[in-house]
Design a protein around this motif. Structure first.
Motif, PDB file in Angstrom:
ATOM      1  N   LEU A  68       0.821  -1.337  -0.084  1.00 41.76           N
ATOM      2  CA  LEU A  68      -0.093  -0.176   0.011  1.00 41.76           C
ATOM      3  C   LEU A  68       0.915   1.188  -0.028  1.00 41.76           C
ATOM      4  O   LEU A  68       0.497   2.249  -0.249  1.00 41.76           O
ATOM      5  CB  LEU A  68      -1.033  -0.013   1.178  1.00 41.76           C
ATOM      6  N   THR A  73       3.239   6.815  -1.372  1.00 45.04           N
ATOM      7  CA  THR A  73       2.512   5.900  -1.994  1.00 45.04           C
ATOM      8  C   THR A  73       2.214   6.768  -3.331  1.00 45.04           C
ATOM      9  O   THR A  73       2.611   7.818  -3.479  1.00 45.04           O
ATOM     10  CB  THR A  73       1.167   5.422  -1.321  1.00 45.04           C
ATOM     11  N   ARG A  99      -3.106   4.247  -5.056  1.00 41.63           N
ATOM     12  CA  ARG A  99      -3.394   3.253  -3.754  1.00 41.63           C
ATOM     13  C   ARG A  99      -3.841   3.772  -2.484  1.00 41.63           C
ATOM     14  O   ARG A  99      -3.992   3.400  -1.403  1.00 41.63           O
ATOM     15  CB  ARG A  99      -1.657   2.611  -3.559  1.00 41.63           C
ATOM     16  N   THR A 128       4.338  -0.139  -5.221  1.00 39.23           N
ATOM     17  CA  THR A 128       3.068  -0.376  -4.702  1.00 39.23           C
ATOM     18  C   THR A 128       2.050  -0.721  -5.901  1.00 39.23           C
ATOM     19  O   THR A 128       0.820  -0.818  -5.527  1.00 39.23           O
ATOM     20  CB  THR A 128       2.405   1.316  -4.513  1.00 39.23           C
TER      21      THR A 128
END
Length: 111
Positions: free
Chosen positions: A30, A62, A66, A105
């Motif tokens: 994540l 990130t 995500r 990610t």
């Protein structure tokens, strides 16, 4: 690419919980990485009173894709009634680093 990368932040009152939130998010892809800052003193108003607490800030790197899943995961695994959740846009950075964040990610197919 820079507009696809964001920094998301939360705080927590326990170093072990901070480690769990950081490791869990990175482990689930994540976030590409998570930084845990040294403890600091937070002063805030909560339910009509001024509170002071020792907290650790976790900064996740990130992507915008995500981010909703990361936010939901942190919310489920965080102990606060109203956890801090702030996102900051990344307006620049090295192409290699930003590509790495995107790559790390990306959900992986089960083998």
């Amino acid at each position: 690419m820079a507009s696809d990368v964001v920094i998301a932040q939360t705080t927590i009152d326990n170093e072990e919980k901070a480690q769990a939130l950081a490791n869990g998010a990175v482990g689930k892809r994540l976030a590409a990485c998570a930084h845990i800052d040294q403890p600091f003193t937070a002063v805030y108003r909560w339910k009509g009173a001024i509170e002071t607490a020792r907290e650790w800030r976790i900064s996740y790197k990130t992507t915008t894709e995500r981010l909703p899943e990361l936010e939901a995961w942190v919310s489920r695994n965080h102990g606060y009634e109203v956890p801090e959740w702030i996102t900051l846009p990344v307006t620049g950075g090295s192409a290699a680093y930003l590509a790495w964040v995107a790559e790390e990610t990306t959900p992986q197919s089960p083998e």
